[in-house]
Scaffold this active site. Structure first.
Site, short mmCIF file in Angstrom:
data_model
loop_
_atom_site.label_atom_id
_atom_site.label_comp_id
_atom_site.label_asym_id
_atom_site.label_seq_id
_atom_site.Cartn_x
_atom_site.Cartn_y
_atom_site.Cartn_z
N ARG A 194 -2.12 8.36 6.18
CA ARG A 194 -2.72 8.37 5.63
C ARG A 194 -3.98 9.85 5.55
O ARG A 194 -4.56 9.80 6.23
CB ARG A 194 -3.18 7.03 4.91
CG ARG A 194 -2.62 6.15 5.20
CD ARG A 194 -2.81 4.66 4.83
NE ARG A 194 -1.52 3.64 4.57
CZ ARG A 194 -1.43 2.92 6.09
NH1 ARG A 194 -1.86 3.27 7.15
NH2 ARG A 194 -0.32 2.01 5.74
N LYS A 239 -5.52 1.11 7.25
CA LYS A 239 -5.08 0.46 5.93
C LYS A 239 -4.43 -0.70 6.65
O LYS A 239 -3.50 -1.05 7.04
CB LYS A 239 -4.19 0.98 5.50
CG LYS A 239 -4.57 0.63 3.93
CD LYS A 239 -3.77 0.82 2.72
CE LYS A 239 -3.76 0.70 0.99
NZ LYS A 239 -2.96 1.15 0.18
N HIS A 259 -0.54 11.34 -0.07
CA HIS A 259 0.34 10.73 0.55
C HIS A 259 2.20 10.67 0.25
O HIS A 259 2.55 10.18 1.25
CB HIS A 259 -0.07 8.97 -0.55
CG HIS A 259 0.52 8.30 0.12
ND1 HIS A 259 -0.60 7.32 0.99
CD2 HIS A 259 0.96 7.19 0.25
CE1 HIS A 259 -0.48 6.32 1.36
NE2 HIS A 259 0.86 6.26 0.87
N ARG A 317 4.09 11.18 3.59
CA ARG A 317 4.33 9.79 4.52
C ARG A 317 5.86 9.40 4.00
O ARG A 317 6.88 9.73 4.60
CB ARG A 317 3.78 8.81 3.50
CG ARG A 317 2.41 9.17 4.89
CD ARG A 317 0.72 8.11 4.32
NE ARG A 317 1.69 6.96 4.20
CZ ARG A 317 1.75 5.61 5.48
NH1 ARG A 317 1.31 6.79 7.02
NH2 ARG A 317 1.82 5.21 5.68
N HIS A 334 2.47 0.78 9.53
CA HIS A 334 3.12 -0.15 8.21
C HIS A 334 2.90 -1.21 9.08
O HIS A 334 3.88 -1.43 10.44
CB HIS A 334 4.36 -0.16 7.50
CG HIS A 334 3.94 1.01 6.86
ND1 HIS A 334 5.24 1.67 5.82
CD2 HIS A 334 3.04 1.49 5.51
CE1 HIS A 334 4.55 2.67 5.17
NE2 HIS A 334 3.72 1.82 4.92
N TYR A 373 8.59 -6.85 15.85
CA TYR A 373 8.56 -5.77 15.25
C TYR A 373 7.33 -5.46 16.01
O TYR A 373 6.91 -4.73 16.64
CB TYR A 373 8.86 -5.64 14.45
CG TYR A 373 8.73 -4.89 13.74
CD1 TYR A 373 9.57 -3.44 13.78
CD2 TYR A 373 7.63 -4.39 12.86
CE1 TYR A 373 9.16 -1.79 13.19
CE2 TYR A 373 7.45 -3.18 12.68
CZ TYR A 373 7.74 -2.40 12.24
OH TYR A 373 7.36 -0.62 12.29
#
Length: 410
Positions: A245, A272, A344, A347, A371, A381
């Site tokens: 980001r 984030k 952005h 990404r 993420h 995960y």
């Protein structure tokens, strides 16, 4: 003059004697008096534009006083701050006639002078938009006399066709032409700036990105040619390679990097939505493996900012990071509109091409994006960092970008 300390005095200028060779008496900020062997004295200003060292002639002393020379030098600095070559401005003003002042003439001149900063496709897009939607309505009007309602009337025609994105792009391009006209002394106002909010914004919820490999190659070449700050250029290069980001790039600190291990460890508090990930993964950092090409980028910027805290400090203060608008403004300066490309969106570019072109699985990509994944993959995960897979992926991605940039693949 912009915080510059002037060194020359009127007495020193009058008493300056010629020598056997041309000599320069510096006043500061690039301004100097050139004293030639025949006794002639010329004001000159040294500056850099487009990566090249240039000289601007500001007149002959004593016809041009020291105060007037300093004022001219200050005006040249302001033009440079706007991205305009003051030498070109002088040349234009010298040869300007009535026809040169029409909006179309100024726009075509602007396209010609700045086309080297854009990709071929962007140049074609901008010129086509101006010729199709703007020139027929205001192209023949003197650029300094065009009012905001006149420009709005042309933009409304695009809006009436239902093309809101094109209307906003045309407004942006017209504004760039007006700013160039102001910088070259042919207009005093930018009517496009008075129309903010006049055209409805298109309903766009995604961050604009490009996923065509050929266009990505064009973008990479445009970034390499970026004529602004080399620190900003390096920030854009790093962004394309590590697809973090904007805030994570801008707040990067030198203490977070380990060149020997080729790693960047970002505290989760700076990521984030990742503040609680330590409870899940047991790590307090988000790890970014560094490809060899990324190390090269970092070495380049280290020579510029390595003595400070941030990789990419602000333009006004080295104790604060680069502003949020800097990277966005750089993309706009390269010719990419908001609808075409958002910082952005880089990404999404990486995520799409790494899956489609390089064949990596979703898990390491999402992990590298920072993420937290929900659904069937779940906590298992999130506990897996896929470190080795991510190292291979980041080097493969850097290699792929290099080949796109050189045109080896497209």
């Amino acid at each position: 003059m912009g915080g510059m300390t002037n060194k020359l005095t009127e007495l020193a200028l009058r008493n300056a004697k010629p020598g056997t060779t041309t000599k320069r008496l510096a006043d500061g900020g690039g301004l100097f008096l050139e004293v030639r062997p025949n006794g002639s004295k010329y004001w000159r200003m040294a500056y850099r534009y487009g990566g090249k060292q240039k000289l601007l002639a500001l007149g002959v002393y004593p016809n041009v006083s020291i105060a007037k020379a300093r004022k001219s030098a200050q005006q040249a600095k302001e033009q440079l701050a706007e991205g305009v070559d003051p030498g070109l401005v002088k040349k234009i003003r010298k040869g300007t006639n009535a026809t040169d002042n029409t909006f179309q003439a100024v726009a075509e001149e602007w396209l010609e002078k700045f086309k080297h900063q854009w990709t071929e496709s962007h140049l074609k897009s901008i010129s086509g938009r101006l010729r199709r939607d703007i020139f027929p309505w205001i192209g023949a009007r003197p650029v300094g006399e065009i009012s905001a309602p006149e420009l709005l009337s042309a933009l409304r025609r695009i809006e009436a066709r239902g093309h809101l994105e094109n209307a906003h792009r045309a407004q942006t391009n017209a504004g760039q032409v007006f700013m160039y006209a102001i910088a070259t002394g042919r207009a005093e106002r930018n009517p496009a700036a008075d129309l903010r909010g006049a055209i409805p914004r298109p309903n766009v919820s995604h961050m604009s990105s490009i996923t065509d490999p050929k266009q990505v190659g064009e973008l990479l070449r445009a970034i390499d040619r970026y004529p602004g700050s080399p620190i900003t250029r390096c920030a854009l290069q790093l962004t394309t390679h590590v697809f973090l980001r904007s805030k994570e790039i801008r707040f990067a600190e030198w203490s977070e990097f380990d060149f020997e291990k080729a790693e960047w460890r970002i505290p989760l508090a700076k990521m984030k939505g990742r503040k609680r990930d330590k409870e899940i993964s047991g790590s307090a950092f988000h790890l970014v493996p560094l490809a060899t090409q990324v190390i090269d980028i970092l070495r380049e910027v280290q020579a510029l900012t390595g003595q400070g805290k941030y990789l990419f400090p602000g333009l006004r203060s080295t104790t604060r990071p680069m502003s949020d608008a800097t990277l966005t403004n750089a993309l706009r300066r390269m010719g990419y509109s908001q609808e075409e490309l958002h910082v952005h969106g880089l990404r999404a570019t990486a995520r799409t091409l790494i899956r489609q072109e390089l064949g990596f699985d979703e898990e390491p990509i999402e992990r590298q994006l920072g993420h937290a994944v929900k659904g069937p993959l779940g906590a298992a995960y999130n506990r897996a960092d896929f470190i080795e897979e991510r190292k291979r992926m980041m080097q493969a991605w850097a290699d792929y970008l290099e080949k796109l940039k050189t045109g080896e693949i497209s």
